[in-house]
Each structure stands twice: as structure tokens, then as C-alpha cells.
Scaffold this motif. Structure first.
Motif, PDB file in Angstrom:
ATOM      1  N   LEU A  52       0.931  -1.155   0.099  1.00 38.77           N
ATOM      2  CA  LEU A  52      -0.009   0.100   0.061  1.00 38.77           C
ATOM      3  C   LEU A  52       0.682   1.266   0.094  1.00 38.77           C
ATOM      4  CD1 LEU A  52      -2.819  -1.189   2.353  1.00 38.77           C
ATOM      5  CD2 LEU A  52      -2.791  -1.073  -0.163  1.00 38.77           C
ATOM      6  N   ALA A  55       1.914   1.760  -3.426  1.00 41.55           N
ATOM      7  CA  ALA A  55       0.645   2.407  -4.171  1.00 41.55           C
ATOM      8  C   ALA A  55       0.580   3.909  -3.974  1.00 41.55           C
ATOM      9  CB  ALA A  55      -0.505   1.648  -3.875  1.00 41.55           C
ATOM     10  N   GLY A  58       3.411   5.584  -5.921  1.00 39.62           N
ATOM     11  CA  GLY A  58       3.075   5.844  -7.306  1.00 39.62           C
ATOM     12  C   GLY A  58       2.189   6.739  -7.642  1.00 39.62           C
ATOM     13  N   LEU A  59       1.231   6.966  -6.828  1.00 40.89           N
ATOM     14  CA  LEU A  59       0.150   8.179  -6.861  1.00 40.89           C
ATOM     15  C   LEU A  59       0.797   9.449  -6.786  1.00 40.89           C
ATOM     16  CD1 LEU A  59      -3.080   6.358  -5.247  1.00 40.89           C
ATOM     17  CD2 LEU A  59      -2.752   6.822  -7.638  1.00 40.89           C
ATOM     18  N   ALA A 142      -0.241   1.958  -9.483  1.00 41.62           N
ATOM     19  CA  ALA A 142      -0.420   1.852  -7.913  1.00 41.62           C
ATOM     20  C   ALA A 142      -1.681   1.034  -7.744  1.00 41.62           C
ATOM     21  CB  ALA A 142      -0.326   3.275  -7.547  1.00 41.62           C
ATOM     22  N   ALA A 143      -2.727   1.690  -8.565  1.00 44.04           N
ATOM     23  CA  ALA A 143      -4.277   0.903  -8.114  1.00 44.04           C
ATOM     24  C   ALA A 143      -4.138  -0.709  -8.347  1.00 44.04           C
ATOM     25  CB  ALA A 143      -5.212   1.557  -8.880  1.00 44.04           C
ATOM     26  N   SER A 144      -3.242  -1.208  -9.108  1.00 42.47           N
ATOM     27  CA  SER A 144      -3.072  -2.795  -9.273  1.00 42.47           C
ATOM     28  C   SER A 144      -2.351  -3.317  -7.949  1.00 42.47           C
ATOM     29  CB  SER A 144      -2.688  -2.904 -10.474  1.00 42.47           C
ATOM     30  OG  SER A 144      -1.226  -2.754 -10.657  1.00 42.47           O
ATOM     31  N   VAL A 145      -1.756  -2.688  -7.259  1.00 46.71           N
ATOM     32  CA  VAL A 145      -0.754  -3.088  -6.244  1.00 46.71           C
ATOM     33  C   VAL A 145      -1.671  -3.780  -5.024  1.00 46.71           C
ATOM     34  CG1 VAL A 145       0.888  -2.700  -4.634  1.00 46.71           C
ATOM     35  CG2 VAL A 145       1.027  -2.013  -6.867  1.00 46.71           C
ATOM     36  N   ALA A 146      -2.859  -2.953  -4.688  1.00 51.15           N
ATOM     37  CA  ALA A 146      -3.485  -3.487  -3.523  1.00 51.15           C
ATOM     38  C   ALA A 146      -4.065  -4.848  -3.624  1.00 51.15           C
ATOM     39  CB  ALA A 146      -4.536  -2.636  -3.381  1.00 51.15           C
TER      40      ALA A 146
END
Length: 170
Positions: A52, A55, A58-59, A142-146
Motif C-alpha cells: 500500500l 501504491a 506511485g500515486l 499503483a491501483a493494481s498493487v492492492a
């Protein structure tokens, strides 16, 4: 950001040394504490937190500019090097005394091939083949990491025995 190469190198070196080292010690100590209290399941929580953190980094890098982007770089190195500490510990524990070398070798192979080989190549290909901005691609990554973090934590939790008391985890 309009900086000369030398300035970027000096800034990145300082960020890596300071936040990376801090991440290794802070997350390493947290890993040790969680492992003593909850075993590998506790360490799985740290892996989720690190993912997280990636993520969020990355954002910030993708969508921020100036100081926000540099804060994202700091988070990336803090969690990146801290994650490596925690992941190494759990891989060695899962391998046990008889197979820890084999597990460490497999972990090193995956980290190097995927992280250092395919990661930059994949990101470059995504940037070259996309009309999206660098920020949008980083935000999507970043959203794909969760979900990956949740899956990793689930696998670790299901494959490790749960101590019946904190004293048994020691």
C-alpha cells in the motif's frame, strides 16, 4: 522537473541513503516484533502495508509535481527497501532450516527477474504503447498493487501455522 542530471543523481542518492536505510531499520524492527507476536501472519500485515505504501508512492509520483512527486520517491524507497527486509525474513522462515537456501535463491531469482528485469521493461513498454501520461500509467500501476498485496497476505496466512499464544511464536 527541469533539473540537471547531476542534481537528480545527488538528490536520488541522498533519498536512497536516508529513506531507504530508515525503511530497512523501521520496517525490519516492525517485522521482528510482528513475527514474535503473530508469526508469519503478522509479517503478512507488513507486506500489505508495504504494498500500500508502494501504491501511495506511485500515486504521488504519477499525479504530483514538485514536492509531492519527491515525497512519493521518498515513500518508494522507504517501503521498497523495508519491504525487501520483511520479505527476506518471511521467505527464510517459510523455508525452514533445511530449505532456507533454496527459498532464498528462488526469492532472489524472482526479485531480480521480475523486479529488476521485467518491471522496468514492462513500464517502458506501457509508456511507449500508451497515449496515457506517465502519471496516469503510474496511478494505474499503483491501483493494481492492492489486490496483489491482499493475495500475497492471504497466501502467507494460509500457508503458515498460527501460534496459539504469543509466547509460542518466539
Amino acid at each position: 522537473f527541469g533539473l540537471p542530471t547531476g542534481a537528480i543523481g545527488a538528490r536520488m542518492g541522498l533519498i536512497t541513503i536516508v529513506t531507504g536505510t530508515l525503511g530497512m531499520f523501521v520496517i525490519g524492527a516492525w517485522t521482528e516484533r510482528e513475527e514474535k507476536l503473530r508469526g508469519p501472519r503478522g509479517v503478512a500485515r507488513i507486506l500489505v502495508a508495504a504494498f500500500l505504501g508502494f501504491a501511495a508512492a506511485g500515486l504521488l509520483i504519477g499525479l504530483g509535481d514538485g514536492l509531492l512527486a519527491w515525497a512519493g520517491v521518498c515513500l518508494f524507497y522507504f517501503f521498497g527497501l523495508g519491504f525487501t527486509t520483511s520479505a527476506s525474513a518471511i521467505v527464510l522462515r517459510l523455508g525452514g532450516s533445511g530449505r532456507s537456501g533454496l527459498f532464498a535463491a528462488a526469492y532472489g531469482l524472482v526479485i531480480n527477474v521480475c523486479g529488476h528485469g521485467l518491471g522496468p521493461l514492462g513500464f517502458g513498454a506501457a509508456m511507449d504503447g500508451s497515449s496515457l501520461s506517465r502519471g496516469a500509467v503510474l496511478a494505474i500501476a499503483a491501483a493494481s498493487v492492492a489486490p496483489i498485496a491482499a493475495l500475497a497476505a492471504l497466501v502467507v496466512s494460509l500457508s503458515s501455522p498460527r501460534p496459539s499464544s504469543p509466547a509460542q511464536a518466539v
